[in-house]
Scaffold this motif. Structure first.
Motif, short mmCIF file in Angstrom:
data_model
loop_
_atom_site.label_atom_id
_atom_site.label_comp_id
_atom_site.label_asym_id
_atom_site.label_seq_id
_atom_site.Cartn_x
_atom_site.Cartn_y
_atom_site.Cartn_z
N ASP A 66 -10.51 -6.29 -5.94
CA ASP A 66 -9.31 -6.72 -6.30
C ASP A 66 -8.09 -6.64 -5.22
O ASP A 66 -7.34 -7.49 -5.20
CB ASP A 66 -8.95 -6.03 -7.52
N LEU A 67 -7.87 -5.35 -4.71
CA LEU A 67 -6.89 -5.35 -3.66
C LEU A 67 -7.01 -6.50 -2.52
O LEU A 67 -6.06 -6.95 -2.01
CB LEU A 67 -7.03 -3.94 -2.98
N ASN A 68 -8.23 -6.68 -2.13
CA ASN A 68 -8.37 -7.51 -0.91
C ASN A 68 -8.77 -8.97 -1.63
O ASN A 68 -9.13 -9.81 -0.57
CB ASN A 68 -9.46 -6.98 -0.09
N GLY A 69 -8.55 -9.41 -2.77
CA GLY A 69 -8.93 -10.82 -3.01
C GLY A 69 -10.05 -11.42 -3.08
O GLY A 69 -10.47 -12.25 -2.92
N LEU A 70 -11.33 -10.44 -3.05
CA LEU A 70 -12.81 -10.67 -2.97
C LEU A 70 -13.14 -11.16 -4.30
O LEU A 70 -13.10 -10.39 -5.24
CB LEU A 70 -13.35 -9.55 -2.16
N SER A 71 -14.06 -12.23 -4.07
CA SER A 71 -14.74 -12.59 -5.44
C SER A 71 -16.07 -12.06 -5.56
O SER A 71 -16.73 -11.85 -6.69
CB SER A 71 -14.84 -14.10 -5.29
N GLY A 72 -16.62 -11.31 -4.53
CA GLY A 72 -17.94 -10.76 -4.57
C GLY A 72 -17.95 -9.39 -3.56
O GLY A 72 -16.99 -9.22 -2.81
N SER A 73 -18.99 -8.75 -3.65
CA SER A 73 -18.89 -7.65 -3.17
C SER A 73 -19.42 -7.60 -1.59
O SER A 73 -19.62 -6.67 -0.90
CB SER A 73 -19.76 -6.54 -3.88
N GLU A 74 -19.67 -8.70 -1.16
CA GLU A 74 -20.34 -8.78 0.30
C GLU A 74 -19.19 -8.92 1.12
O GLU A 74 -18.08 -9.49 0.92
CB GLU A 74 -21.16 -10.47 0.43
N VAL A 75 -19.33 -7.98 2.33
CA VAL A 75 -18.31 -8.03 3.17
C VAL A 75 -19.11 -8.23 4.65
O VAL A 75 -20.20 -8.13 4.95
CB VAL A 75 -17.64 -6.75 3.17
N ARG A 76 -18.08 -8.81 5.67
CA ARG A 76 -18.74 -9.33 6.80
C ARG A 76 -18.15 -8.48 8.10
O ARG A 76 -16.93 -7.92 8.01
CB ARG A 76 -18.20 -10.55 7.15
N GLY A 78 -16.43 -7.22 11.02
CA GLY A 78 -14.89 -7.42 11.54
C GLY A 78 -13.91 -7.63 10.59
O GLY A 78 -12.65 -7.61 10.97
N ALA A 79 -14.36 -7.83 9.30
CA ALA A 79 -13.42 -7.76 8.20
C ALA A 79 -12.55 -6.70 8.07
O ALA A 79 -13.15 -5.59 8.28
CB ALA A 79 -14.02 -8.26 6.84
N ARG A 80 -11.29 -6.61 7.73
CA ARG A 80 -10.52 -5.60 7.63
C ARG A 80 -10.12 -5.50 6.09
O ARG A 80 -9.58 -6.40 5.65
CB ARG A 80 -9.03 -5.60 8.48
N LEU A 81 -10.55 -4.42 5.50
CA LEU A 81 -10.23 -4.30 4.09
C LEU A 81 -9.10 -3.44 3.97
O LEU A 81 -9.31 -2.27 4.46
CB LEU A 81 -11.50 -3.80 3.46
N TYR A 82 -8.25 -3.57 3.05
CA TYR A 82 -7.19 -2.38 2.45
C TYR A 82 -7.87 -1.69 1.38
O TYR A 82 -9.20 -2.10 0.69
CB TYR A 82 -6.31 -3.23 1.66
N LEU A 83 -7.55 -0.31 1.32
CA LEU A 83 -8.19 0.70 0.41
C LEU A 83 -7.27 1.17 -0.43
O LEU A 83 -6.05 1.16 -0.01
CB LEU A 83 -8.90 2.02 1.37
N PRO A 84 -7.76 1.30 -1.81
CA PRO A 84 -6.77 1.75 -2.66
C PRO A 84 -6.08 2.97 -2.27
O PRO A 84 -6.60 4.12 -1.68
CB PRO A 84 -7.46 1.90 -3.92
N GLU A 85 -4.79 3.27 -2.55
CA GLU A 85 -4.06 4.53 -2.38
C GLU A 85 -4.60 5.49 -3.01
O GLU A 85 -5.04 5.45 -4.04
CB GLU A 85 -2.45 4.23 -2.83
N GLY A 86 -4.61 6.74 -2.51
CA GLY A 86 -5.35 8.20 -3.02
C GLY A 86 -6.57 8.32 -3.02
O GLY A 86 -7.01 9.18 -3.26
N LEU A 87 -7.40 7.29 -2.14
CA LEU A 87 -8.81 7.60 -2.25
C LEU A 87 -9.03 8.61 -0.84
O LEU A 87 -10.16 9.22 -1.02
CB LEU A 87 -9.65 6.15 -1.80
N VAL A 88 -8.26 8.27 -0.02
CA VAL A 88 -8.36 9.00 1.22
C VAL A 88 -7.30 9.51 1.82
O VAL A 88 -6.19 9.07 1.61
CB VAL A 88 -9.21 8.14 2.43
N SER A 89 -7.23 10.65 2.55
CA SER A 89 -6.09 11.08 3.21
C SER A 89 -6.18 10.57 4.64
O SER A 89 -7.20 10.85 5.30
CB SER A 89 -5.80 12.60 3.14
N VAL A 90 -5.27 9.98 5.18
CA VAL A 90 -5.29 9.49 6.45
C VAL A 90 -4.03 10.23 7.25
O VAL A 90 -3.19 10.51 6.99
CB VAL A 90 -4.76 7.84 6.50
N ARG A 91 -4.79 10.57 8.34
CA ARG A 91 -3.83 11.59 9.29
C ARG A 91 -3.28 10.52 10.46
O ARG A 91 -3.97 9.82 10.98
CB ARG A 91 -4.60 12.75 10.07
#
Length: 91
Positions: A66-76, A78-91
């Motif tokens: 949903d966040l990345n506007g994907l219609s399916g779960s296939e990813v290629r 080199g693609a850059r995907l946004y991740l939902p807030e709160g899933l990971v802590s980024v340092r």
């Protein structure tokens, strides 16, 4: 069991090592969210599973789609995907 735990740990390290912060983006509402670059052989399910703590992996996959506007779960690679807030802590 030990082998599965080791494989899961490696997956988390592999995914976690590629997360970066985005200072700004042209898509409204996505500024500052962590992003990940998809590598060869990555799947959205593996990425979500490595990032999900005690939650439903399917729900995390849907949130990333949903966040990345994907219609399916296939990813290629080199693609850059946004991740939902709160899933990971980024340092």
């Amino acid at each position: 069991m030990v082998v599965l735990l080791a494989l899961f740990s490696l997956a988390v390290l592999r995914v976690g090592g590629r997360i970066d912060m985005v200072a700004a983006d042209e898509r409204a509402g996505l500024e500052g969210l962590p992003r990940i670059t998809v590598h060869a052989d990555d799947t959205l399910w593996e990425i979500a599973d490595a990032l999900t703590k005690e939650a439903d992996t399917g729900s995390t996959v849907r949130r990333i789609m949903d966040l990345n506007g994907l219609s399916g779960s296939e990813v290629r690679p080199g693609a850059r995907l946004y991740l939902p807030e709160g899933l990971v802590s980024v340092r």
